[in-house]
Design an enzyme around this catalytic site. Structure first.
Site, PDB file in Angstrom:
ATOM      1  N   THR A  46       0.566   0.384   6.262  1.00 41.91           N
ATOM      2  CA  THR A  46       0.813  -0.616   5.210  1.00 41.91           C
ATOM      3  C   THR A  46       0.936  -1.926   5.581  1.00 41.91           C
ATOM      4  O   THR A  46       1.848  -2.157   6.621  1.00 41.91           O
ATOM      5  CB  THR A  46       1.959   0.149   4.356  1.00 41.91           C
ATOM      6  OG1 THR A  46       2.273  -1.242   3.719  1.00 41.91           O
ATOM      7  CG2 THR A  46       3.081   0.633   5.140  1.00 41.91           C
ATOM      8  N   GLY A  47       0.572  -2.899   5.211  1.00 48.66           N
ATOM      9  CA  GLY A  47       0.891  -4.298   5.584  1.00 48.66           C
ATOM     10  C   GLY A  47      -0.508  -5.107   5.546  1.00 48.66           C
ATOM     11  O   GLY A  47      -1.457  -4.784   4.499  1.00 48.66           O
ATOM     12  N   THR A  82       0.773  -1.219  -0.156  1.00 47.07           N
ATOM     13  CA  THR A  82      -0.172   0.052  -0.063  1.00 47.07           C
ATOM     14  C   THR A  82       0.855   1.293  -0.065  1.00 47.07           C
ATOM     15  O   THR A  82       1.857   1.200   0.491  1.00 47.07           O
ATOM     16  CB  THR A  82      -0.949   0.106   1.433  1.00 47.07           C
ATOM     17  OG1 THR A  82      -1.357  -1.182   1.406  1.00 47.07           O
ATOM     18  CG2 THR A  82      -1.550   1.050   1.362  1.00 47.07           C
ATOM     19  N   ARG A  88     -12.400  -8.980  -1.972  1.00 49.00           N
ATOM     20  CA  ARG A  88     -11.704  -8.676  -0.690  1.00 49.00           C
ATOM     21  C   ARG A  88     -11.481  -7.317  -0.487  1.00 49.00           C
ATOM     22  O   ARG A  88     -10.807  -6.700  -1.284  1.00 49.00           O
ATOM     23  CB  ARG A  88     -10.673  -9.512  -0.498  1.00 49.00           C
ATOM     24  CG  ARG A  88      -9.629  -9.456   0.785  1.00 49.00           C
ATOM     25  CD  ARG A  88      -8.517  -8.521   0.616  1.00 49.00           C
ATOM     26  NE  ARG A  88      -7.693  -8.515   1.891  1.00 49.00           N
ATOM     27  CZ  ARG A  88      -6.874  -7.550   2.049  1.00 49.00           C
ATOM     28  NH1 ARG A  88      -6.563  -6.809   1.127  1.00 49.00           N
ATOM     29  NH2 ARG A  88      -6.066  -7.464   3.234  1.00 49.00           N
ATOM     30  N   VAL A  89     -11.611  -6.820   0.802  1.00 51.47           N
ATOM     31  CA  VAL A  89     -11.425  -5.483   1.172  1.00 51.47           C
ATOM     32  C   VAL A  89     -10.509  -5.398   2.345  1.00 51.47           C
ATOM     33  O   VAL A  89     -10.794  -6.167   3.212  1.00 51.47           O
ATOM     34  CB  VAL A  89     -12.601  -4.460   1.310  1.00 51.47           C
ATOM     35  CG1 VAL A  89     -12.346  -3.156   1.994  1.00 51.47           C
ATOM     36  CG2 VAL A  89     -13.620  -4.535   0.180  1.00 51.47           C
ATOM     37  N   GLY A  90      -9.301  -4.710   2.259  1.00 54.34           N
ATOM     38  CA  GLY A  90      -8.325  -4.700   3.305  1.00 54.34           C
ATOM     39  C   GLY A  90      -8.452  -3.531   4.314  1.00 54.34           C
ATOM     40  O   GLY A  90      -9.681  -3.014   4.455  1.00 54.34           O
ATOM     41  N   ASP A  91      -7.415  -3.297   4.801  1.00 50.10           N
ATOM     42  CA  ASP A  91      -7.594  -1.848   5.793  1.00 50.10           C
ATOM     43  C   ASP A  91      -7.742  -0.810   5.173  1.00 50.10           C
ATOM     44  O   ASP A  91      -7.938   0.306   5.781  1.00 50.10           O
ATOM     45  CB  ASP A  91      -6.413  -1.923   6.874  1.00 50.10           C
ATOM     46  CG  ASP A  91      -4.876  -2.157   5.951  1.00 50.10           C
ATOM     47  OD1 ASP A  91      -4.789  -2.692   5.111  1.00 50.10           O
ATOM     48  OD2 ASP A  91      -4.059  -1.059   6.270  1.00 50.10           O
ATOM     49  N   GLY A 102      -3.933  -6.181   5.762  1.00 50.70           N
ATOM     50  CA  GLY A 102      -5.045  -5.433   6.110  1.00 50.70           C
ATOM     51  C   GLY A 102      -5.694  -6.362   7.339  1.00 50.70           C
ATOM     52  O   GLY A 102      -6.127  -5.751   8.246  1.00 50.70           O
TER      53      GLY A 102
HETATM   54  N1  GLY Z   1      -2.653  -2.965   3.422  1.00 48.64           N
HETATM   55  C1  GLY Z   1      -3.264  -3.365   2.289  1.00 48.64           C
HETATM   56  C2  GLY Z   1      -4.249  -4.439   2.097  1.00 48.64           C
HETATM   57  O1  GLY Z   1      -4.148  -5.387   3.295  1.00 48.64           O
HETATM   58  O2  GLY Z   1      -5.165  -4.237   1.249  1.00 48.64           O
END
Ligand code: GLY
Length: 292
Positions: A204-205, A154, A182-185, A207
């Protein structure tokens, strides 16, 4: 003079060595684009959008053009922008066919009464944005920058303008091998980014793990309680590691020109400019970062 200030990262992860120099170069370009806007009296939001827009368009970072595809080979993007002055945010999730989700996220925040969009509604939102002339499309799915602005994980930034207003962004193609939908953080308020009038942070990482500790809200709360941003960033990553065993990075800045960054990954190309462009600092590896 401690303002304006910008801190920008190009993603934390187990970077291949040959990908780091071009990534850092793009992060630096993005930081300078944002900083120039801030220095000329532009808003934290304008700078944050322009900075993120550059990273989405450069093709060398995991956002926009350079986003890694999902398991089905499709780029599905998440992005968010936050206005720390009033805690408003705009986010778009699992977006396809649009190169600059950050501009769409800002449109959602500024021009609708909602804060998060997903699914078919994102396409309609995009059409609405174009029809209202908020942004101009230069080729299918690609909007022009309104700022005359010129892959890891990210991308994101925290910006602080001359009025001490803070903005934060996050934009991503997500994690490797993610399932469709799928949706992350990165588009989750408080997890992938957060800003109020005291401090801003972006993460970043992985999610799924960042969400578990609401990383950015947690880090900002440490600063609100009196921690230095560097200490807050380190504590946040420590919490994430102890609660989830996962890896991530986070960058933080406040209106006093203080900043912090921490990662428990190999690298996170990061650029910071505070007050004057000559103050520019570049960080790549965890070992480069002076710790508390
Ligand atoms: N940090 C990006 C994600 O997990 O989608």
């Amino acid at each position: 003079m401690n303002l304006p200030a910008i801190i920008v990262h190009g993603g934390a992860g187990d970077w291949k060595e040959d990908r780091l120099p071009p990534a850092l170069e793009e992060v630096e370009k993005a930081a300078k684009i944002g900083f120039r806007i801030l220095k000329n009296g532009g808003s934290a939001l304008d700078a944050a959008e322009a900075c993120t827009f550059h990273m989405e368009g450069c093709g060398k970072l995991n956002a926009g053009l350079g986003a890694r595809p999902n398991r089905d080979g499709v780029q599905e993007l998440d992005a968010m922008i936050i206005d720390g002055a009033n805690l408003r945010s705009g986010a778009v999730m699992a977006v396809t066919g649009i190169q600059h989700p950050i501009s769409l996220a800002r449109f959602a925040m500024e021009k609708t009464s909602h804060s998060q969009f997903a699914g078919d509604g994102v396409k309609k939102l995009y059409e609405k944005m174009l029809s209202e002339g908020y942004r101009r499309e230069i080729s299918p799915g690609v909007t022009a920058s309104s700022f005359n602005a010129q892959a890891g994980d990210t991308v994101g930034c925290v910006t602080i303008d001359l009025n001490s207003h803070i903005a934060a962004t996050s934009s991503t193609g997500g994690i490797p091998d993610k399932m469709a939908g799928r949706v992350g953080d990165s588009s989750i308020f408080g997890a992938g980014a957060y800003a109020d009038d005291i401090c801003g942070a972006t993460a970043t990482g992985w999610g799924e793990h960042i969400i578990r500790v609401l990383l950015c809200r947690t880090v900002v709360s440490y600063v609100e309680e009196g921690a230095d941003p560097q200490a807050a960033a380190e504590r946040g990553i420590g919490l994430l590691q102890s609660k989830t065993g996962s890896q991530a990075g986070v960058v933080v800045a406040d209106p006093n020109g203080r900043y912090g960054l921490a990662m428990n990954t190999k690298a996170m190309p990061t650029v910071v400019i505070v007050g004057n462009v000559n103050s520019i600092r570049r960080f790549v590896y965890a070992k480069d970062v002076p710790t508390c």
